[in-house]
Design a protein around this motif. Structure first.
Motif, PDB file in Angstrom:
ATOM      1  N   VAL A   1       0.838  -1.205   0.000  1.00 49.31           N
ATOM      2  CA  VAL A   1       0.000   0.000   0.000  1.00 49.31           C
ATOM      3  C   VAL A   1       0.870   1.251   0.000  1.00 49.31           C
ATOM      4  O   VAL A   1       0.611   2.208  -0.744  1.00 49.31           O
ATOM      5  CB  VAL A   1      -0.946  -0.006   1.221  1.00 49.31           C
ATOM      6  N   GLU A   2       1.918   1.241   0.815  1.00 49.03           N
ATOM      7  CA  GLU A   2       2.813   2.399   0.886  1.00 49.03           C
ATOM      8  C   GLU A   2       3.541   2.602  -0.439  1.00 49.03           C
ATOM      9  O   GLU A   2       3.654   3.721  -0.946  1.00 49.03           O
ATOM     10  CB  GLU A   2       3.811   2.204   2.026  1.00 49.03           C
ATOM     11  N   ARG A   3       4.023   1.522  -1.036  1.00 50.01           N
ATOM     12  CA  ARG A   3       4.733   1.621  -2.307  1.00 50.01           C
ATOM     13  C   ARG A   3       3.841   2.156  -3.413  1.00 50.01           C
ATOM     14  O   ARG A   3       4.259   2.954  -4.243  1.00 50.01           O
ATOM     15  CB  ARG A   3       5.284   0.236  -2.699  1.00 50.01           C
ATOM     16  N   GLU A   4       2.588   1.707  -3.405  1.00 49.54           N
ATOM     17  CA  GLU A   4       1.659   2.116  -4.453  1.00 49.54           C
ATOM     18  C   GLU A   4       0.968   3.449  -4.156  1.00 49.54           C
ATOM     19  O   GLU A   4       0.234   3.965  -5.006  1.00 49.54           O
ATOM     20  CB  GLU A   4       0.571   1.040  -4.638  1.00 49.54           C
ATOM     21  N   ALA A   5       1.199   3.973  -2.931  1.00 52.91           N
ATOM     22  CA  ALA A   5       0.505   5.194  -2.495  1.00 52.91           C
ATOM     23  C   ALA A   5      -1.016   5.021  -2.626  1.00 52.91           C
ATOM     24  O   ALA A   5      -1.739   5.927  -3.039  1.00 52.91           O
ATOM     25  CB  ALA A   5       0.972   6.405  -3.287  1.00 52.91           C
ATOM     26  N   ALA A   6      -1.496   3.821  -2.285  1.00 50.66           N
ATOM     27  CA  ALA A   6      -2.915   3.497  -2.442  1.00 50.66           C
ATOM     28  C   ALA A   6      -3.759   4.176  -1.367  1.00 50.66           C
ATOM     29  O   ALA A   6      -3.338   4.301  -0.216  1.00 50.66           O
ATOM     30  CB  ALA A   6      -3.110   1.986  -2.385  1.00 50.66           C
ATOM     31  N   GLN A   7      -4.954   4.588  -1.755  1.00 49.18           N
ATOM     32  CA  GLN A   7      -5.899   5.204  -0.822  1.00 49.18           C
ATOM     33  C   GLN A   7      -6.940   4.198  -0.321  1.00 49.18           C
ATOM     34  O   GLN A   7      -7.484   4.348   0.765  1.00 49.18           O
ATOM     35  CB  GLN A   7      -6.632   6.357  -1.508  1.00 49.18           C
ATOM     36  N   ILE A   8      -7.225   3.204  -1.147  1.00 53.28           N
ATOM     37  CA  ILE A   8      -8.303   2.260  -0.853  1.00 53.28           C
ATOM     38  C   ILE A   8      -7.824   0.837  -1.151  1.00 53.28           C
ATOM     39  O   ILE A   8      -7.188   0.592  -2.186  1.00 53.28           O
ATOM     40  CB  ILE A   8      -9.558   2.550  -1.707  1.00 53.28           C
TER      41      ILE A   8
ATOM     42  N   LEU B   1      -9.485  -9.864   3.723  1.00 56.69           N
ATOM     43  CA  LEU B   1      -9.979  -8.901   4.698  1.00 56.69           C
ATOM     44  C   LEU B   1      -9.136  -8.923   5.970  1.00 56.69           C
ATOM     45  O   LEU B   1      -8.854  -7.872   6.557  1.00 56.69           O
ATOM     46  CB  LEU B   1     -11.448  -9.198   5.020  1.00 56.69           C
ATOM     47  N   SER B   2      -8.714 -10.105   6.405  1.00 56.18           N
ATOM     48  CA  SER B   2      -7.860 -10.202   7.595  1.00 56.18           C
ATOM     49  C   SER B   2      -6.570  -9.416   7.409  1.00 56.18           C
ATOM     50  O   SER B   2      -6.093  -8.748   8.335  1.00 56.18           O
ATOM     51  CB  SER B   2      -7.539 -11.667   7.899  1.00 56.18           C
ATOM     52  N   GLU B   3      -6.000  -9.490   6.207  1.00 56.80           N
ATOM     53  CA  GLU B   3      -4.793  -8.708   5.914  1.00 56.80           C
ATOM     54  C   GLU B   3      -5.105  -7.216   5.914  1.00 56.80           C
ATOM     55  O   GLU B   3      -4.353  -6.402   6.468  1.00 56.80           O
ATOM     56  CB  GLU B   3      -4.212  -9.125   4.558  1.00 56.80           C
ATOM     57  N   ALA B   4      -6.207  -6.838   5.307  1.00 55.92           N
ATOM     58  CA  ALA B   4      -6.566  -5.419   5.183  1.00 55.92           C
ATOM     59  C   ALA B   4      -6.874  -4.790   6.536  1.00 55.92           C
ATOM     60  O   ALA B   4      -6.621  -3.596   6.749  1.00 55.92           O
ATOM     61  CB  ALA B   4      -7.754  -5.261   4.247  1.00 55.92           C
ATOM     62  N   MET B   5      -7.414  -5.577   7.469  1.00 61.08           N
ATOM     63  CA  MET B   5      -7.771  -5.040   8.783  1.00 61.08           C
ATOM     64  C   MET B   5      -6.538  -4.597   9.571  1.00 61.08           C
ATOM     65  O   MET B   5      -6.658  -3.851  10.542  1.00 61.08           O
ATOM     66  CB  MET B   5      -8.538  -6.090   9.577  1.00 61.08           C
ATOM     67  N   ARG B   6      -5.361  -5.037   9.164  1.00 59.33           N
ATOM     68  CA  ARG B   6      -4.130  -4.646   9.861  1.00 59.33           C
ATOM     69  C   ARG B   6      -3.570  -3.316   9.358  1.00 59.33           C
ATOM     70  O   ARG B   6      -2.606  -2.797   9.903  1.00 59.33           O
ATOM     71  CB  ARG B   6      -3.055  -5.734   9.688  1.00 59.33           C
TER      72      ARG B   6
ATOM     73  N   VAL C   1      -6.056   4.275   5.638  1.00 63.94           N
ATOM     74  CA  VAL C   1      -6.357   3.568   4.391  1.00 63.94           C
ATOM     75  C   VAL C   1      -7.786   3.036   4.463  1.00 63.94           C
ATOM     76  O   VAL C   1      -8.143   2.288   5.374  1.00 63.94           O
ATOM     77  CB  VAL C   1      -5.382   2.397   4.155  1.00 63.94           C
ATOM     78  N   ALA C   2      -8.621   3.418   3.509  1.00 66.72           N
ATOM     79  CA  ALA C   2     -10.000   2.931   3.477  1.00 66.72           C
ATOM     80  C   ALA C   2     -10.029   1.473   3.011  1.00 66.72           C
ATOM     81  O   ALA C   2      -9.269   1.087   2.113  1.00 66.72           O
ATOM     82  CB  ALA C   2     -10.835   3.792   2.539  1.00 66.72           C
ATOM     83  N   VAL C   3     -10.900   0.691   3.614  1.00 68.24           N
ATOM     84  CA  VAL C   3     -11.069  -0.716   3.238  1.00 68.24           C
ATOM     85  C   VAL C   3     -12.513  -0.925   2.794  1.00 68.24           C
ATOM     86  O   VAL C   3     -13.447  -0.521   3.494  1.00 68.24           O
ATOM     87  CB  VAL C   3     -10.738  -1.658   4.414  1.00 68.24           C
ATOM     88  N   VAL C   4     -12.669  -1.530   1.625  1.00 72.89           N
ATOM     89  CA  VAL C   4     -13.986  -1.922   1.121  1.00 72.89           C
ATOM     90  C   VAL C   4     -13.956  -3.436   0.936  1.00 72.89           C
ATOM     91  O   VAL C   4     -13.141  -3.940   0.162  1.00 72.89           O
ATOM     92  CB  VAL C   4     -14.319  -1.223  -0.214  1.00 72.89           C
TER      93      VAL C   4
END
Length: 283
Positions: free
Chosen positions: A61-68, A77-82, A87-90
């Motif tokens: 996420v940091e490398r890609e400068a991702a917002q979502i 989802l388990s990975e995203a919750m960390r 960072v928004a999670v959908v």
């Protein structure tokens, strides 16, 4: 000058994306949902298999400068919750809304609210009248809405308690087991189908496979509809909305599956309107 430009490009994220889509893309269903989400976005999302980012999603996420991050399935989802709350999670392709204190999250869950089953029965099979709903307290709380006048609710916390509870419901008009995979083992389902046919109590399914096995009917999420809903939520966040302001939601559309053989054995008349509505009728 050329060397400086080259070094700048090298240091920049390659194909940086505002949206990362994470899921088990080796499965056709997940791959199809990813493709539909991409079609619904006005910006290109970058796709990763869950196995690729396991344990290092934050760095990606940091490398890609991702917002979502769009997380498809419980592993993703388990990975995203960390991730940090900035960072928004959908989420998508999860059975019910996840229990979480995370504020910056929204999504689409697959399981129909109990009210959808009640509405189908009232429309097509009014003689059934009531639904006995059995499930864990969390699922009952998450999937039960305002149809208390048409249902009887039973909370269970183990497979053994589920079976013993169902066995006491010989006078029920219909039975709906909420989709808790830790409770609904193959042996439990075999016992429930035996109970259903012995007592002439129709079981309402949660999947097409359930209908093939003998459930009277099931409402099953429509992948294209879910994909569009996920894309809409992502686009709303990109347009300035906060994920916390966007309610998690069930699918807007379900596919109906019907087992006419079960209906015949139980003396239930399935109206033509319901048969025409069904995506598939099992004989």
């Amino acid at each position: 000058m050329f060397l400086l430009l080259f070094l700048v490009l090298l240091a920049s994220p390659a194909y940086a994306a505002k949206v990362l889509i994470i899921g088990d893309t080796q499965f056709a269903l997940v791959s199809d949902v990813v493709s539909e989400i991409q079609l619904g976005l006005r910006t290109q999302g970058k796709e990763y298999a869950t196995s690729e980012i396991k344990g290092r999603l934050g760095a990606v996420v940091e490398r890609e400068a991702a917002q979502i991050v769009v997380a498809l399935g419980m592993d993703a989802l388990s990975e995203a919750m960390r991730l940090p709350p900035s960072v928004a999670v959908v989420y998508g392709l999860v059975v019910v809304p996840p229990k979480s204190g995370r504020a910056n999250i929204t999504g689409v869950y697959m399981s129909p609210p109990v009210s959808e089953y009640v509405a189908a029965i009232r429309k097509y099979l009014p003689s059934i009248a009531r639904v006995s709903v059995v499930g864990s307290p969390n699922l009952v709380k998450g999937l039960l809405t305002s149809e208390a006048a048409h249902i009887d609710t039973y909370h269970v916390t183990s497979s053994a308690e589920l079976v013993s509870t169902v066995n006491r419901l010989q006078g029920a008009r219909s039975l709906l087991l909420l989709p808790d995979t830790s409770l609904l083992t193959a042996q439990v389902m075999a016992n429930i189908y035996l109970f259903s046919f012995r007592n002439n109590i129709p079981l309402l399914g949660i999947s097409e496979a359930n209908v093939k096995q003998g459930s009277l009917f099931a409402l099953v999420f429509d992948p294209k509809t879910v994909s569009r809903q996920i894309a809409e939520k992502v686009q709303a966040i990109l347009s300035g909305s906060e994920a916390a302001e966007i309610s998690s939601s069930p699918p807007r559309r379900y596919n109906l599956y019907v087992n006419s053989n079960t209906a015949r054995k139980m003396g239930i008349a399935i109206p033509d309107e319901m048969l025409k509505k069904a995506k598939k009728v099992y004989q």
